[in-house]
Design an enzyme around this catalytic site. Structure first.
Site, PDB file in Angstrom:
ATOM      1  N   LYS A   1      -8.860  -4.886  -6.929  1.00 48.16           N
ATOM      2  CA  LYS A   1      -9.244  -6.228  -6.109  1.00 48.16           C
ATOM      3  C   LYS A   1      -8.567  -7.528  -6.672  1.00 48.16           C
ATOM      4  O   LYS A   1      -8.069  -7.558  -7.843  1.00 48.16           O
ATOM      5  CB  LYS A   1     -10.856  -6.118  -5.891  1.00 48.16           C
ATOM      6  CG  LYS A   1     -10.945  -4.894  -5.167  1.00 48.16           C
ATOM      7  CD  LYS A   1     -10.684  -4.859  -3.716  1.00 48.16           C
ATOM      8  CE  LYS A   1     -11.152  -3.684  -2.675  1.00 48.16           C
ATOM      9  NZ  LYS A   1     -11.985  -2.704  -2.854  1.00 48.16           N
TER      10      LYS A   1
HETATM   11  C1  PLP Z   1     -12.937  -1.856  -1.989  1.00 41.47           C
HETATM   12  C2  PLP Z   1     -13.829  -1.809  -1.040  1.00 41.47           C
HETATM   13  C3  PLP Z   1     -15.127  -1.696  -0.761  1.00 41.47           C
HETATM   14  C4  PLP Z   1     -16.016  -1.129  -2.034  1.00 41.47           C
HETATM   15  O1  PLP Z   1     -16.005  -1.783  -3.195  1.00 41.47           O
HETATM   16  P1  PLP Z   1     -16.206  -1.182  -4.382  1.00 41.47           P
HETATM   17  O2  PLP Z   1     -16.580  -2.357  -5.536  1.00 41.47           O
HETATM   18  O3  PLP Z   1     -15.358  -0.195  -4.969  1.00 41.47           O
HETATM   19  O4  PLP Z   1     -17.719  -0.490  -4.200  1.00 41.47           O
HETATM   20  C5  PLP Z   1     -15.749  -1.916   0.479  1.00 41.47           C
HETATM   21  N1  PLP Z   1     -15.246  -2.367   1.529  1.00 41.47           N
HETATM   22  C6  PLP Z   1     -13.710  -2.594   1.469  1.00 41.47           C
HETATM   23  C7  PLP Z   1     -13.232  -3.084   2.792  1.00 41.47           C
HETATM   24  C8  PLP Z   1     -13.268  -2.362   0.322  1.00 41.47           C
HETATM   25  O5  PLP Z   1     -11.791  -2.547   0.446  1.00 41.47           O
END
Ligand code: PLP
Length: 398
Positions: free
Chosen positions: A185
């Site tokens: 991210k």
């Molecule tokens: C990555 C992601 C999540 C989940 O994030 P985590 O921190 O891995 O739980 C939720 N929604 C979207 C759209 C994502 O891309």
């Protein structure tokens, strides 16, 4: 010797500042939730303009806690986009509510406010808009629907840390906003998440829910006659969870957050270069921008005009892989997955826009340390693959 050029789909940017911050925590003797986590929450509030911020161990946990804090029943409905990661939908089910999908606008990848309004029923309690790739949803329309139908808005901002809509920062608009610090991210803590919330009481409840439903503070508050000898006792106030962030993660997060603008600017430059180089290729469609918004440029998804090609999207990804380029798919729409189809009786035509985009989308490499010449290489390789696999017109052009 294999001298083929390699372009990874993603690489993290962790520097010596991050290494030092984590080492300091490891040597401090305090590893779990503590001062670093509190400092990270405060820095995050400053960055987003949010009134409250609760650090947790994933965005998935943040989504779950936001929903849990609403005490939903099995009659209550929560609407989200089918064009998202599974967590946006699965947490609705974990929170005991009914999952509903509303189709997307194929030009933005975001939930279509008109489809959303059609899906709202008297049972609808909340909506989870997902800011796809970092482009904010139309928050004017969504907040208007929230007031008109008395709905809670829980934004899935896993892609949208830097985004704003009408100059208002994501994290300070809806009732709750959920951020991800997963490895790929915009900033990372390895695994981690943050929940922002404008309501102090709900934020306090979420904080308690995030650590077993346990509160030392509440013990003191509800038992004002307790002497200090009881200060190590706690009470379980709710059926809670184990979702707290550790100080190791928070130390990483503090440094990464201090670099957020640097990362964003580098992704912006690379995303603009992609757009410039891709815009005249007839077999590629770009997603729309929105002049009201600041885009986070988390992902660089494009849509293939598969009707003009003799290869499928998956074959195109395989050919890119053979040329050393890592690509991904964001997303295979949820109503095309076996679990959601079998459990909810969904078929592809239920959400035609999400189905259509899902079958054509490819996500190209985009991250701060991606060399700009690699962007050029990716686009040239795509051009070559597309040119070699063009569908010939059925009727000869005279
Ligand atoms: C990555 C992601 C999540 C989940 O994030 P985590 O921190 O891995 O739980 C939720 N929604 C979207 C759209 C994502 O891309």
């Amino acid at each position: 010797m294999n001298t083929q050029k390699k372009v990874a789909f993603f690489k993290t940017d962790i520097g010596t500042q991050e290494e030092h911050a984590v080492m300091e925590v490891l040597r401090s003797g305090w590893l779990t939730t503590g001062q670093q986590t509190a400092d990270f929450e405060n820095a995050f509030k400053t960055y987003t303009g949010a009134r409250n911020a609760v650090a947790v161990n994933s965005c998935t946990a943040a989504l779950h806690l936001a929903l849990e804090s609403l005490d939903l029943t099995s009659d209550d409905e929560v609407i989200t986009s089918p064009f998202t990661f599974s967590a946006s939908a699965s947490e609705i089910i974990h929170a005991g509510a009914r999952l509903k999908f509303a189709d997307i606008n194929p030009h933005t990848g975001n939930i279509d406010p008109a489809c959303l309004e059609q899906t709202i029923s008297p049972r609808t309690k909340a909506v989870i808009p997902v800011h796809y790739a970092g482009l904010p949803c139309d928050m004017n329309e969504i907040m208007n629907l929230s007031f008109e139908y008395d709905l809670k808005i829980i934004e899935d901002a896993a892609h949208a840390l830097e985004s704003s809509f009408n100059s208002q920062k994501i994290g300070s608009i809806g009732d709750f906003t959920c951020f991800s610090f997963y490895a790929t991210k915009n900033i990372t803590t390895g695994e981690g998440g943050m929940l922002t919330c404008d309501n102090d009481a709900l934020a306090e409840k979420i904080r308690i829910l995030s650590l077993h439903g346990m509160s030392k503070d509440a013990w003191k508050r509800y038992h004002p006659t307790l002497n200090s000898g009881a200060k190590n006792y706690y009470q379980i106030l709710f059926r809670g969870f184990k979702y707290n962030m550790s100080d190791i993660q928070a130390a990483l997060g503090i440094v990464q957050l201090s670099r957020v603008d640097e990362f964003w600017e580098k992704r912006r430059v690379r995303a603009q270069l992609y757009r410039t180089l891709l815009q005249d290729i007839p077999e590629i469609e770009l997603f729309d921008d929105d002049i009201r918004s600041k885009h986070a440029y988390h992902l660089m998804p494009v849509k293939l005009r598969t009707d003009m090609l003799t290869i499928t999207r998956d074959q195109c990804i395989e050919l890119l892989r053979q040329n050393g380029i890592g690509c991904s798919i964001h997303f295979i729409a949820l109503h095309l997955h076996p679990y959601f189809q079998d459990t909810f009786g969904l078929i592809p035509s239920d959400f035609p826009n999400a189905t259509n985009v899902s079958e054509r989308v490819i996500t190209l490499p985009l991250y701060p340390i991606l060399p700009e010449e690699d962007v050029v290489y990716v686009v040239e390789t795509i051009k070559r693959i597309l040119c070699a696999n063009l569908r010939k017109p059925l009727i000869p052009v005279t």
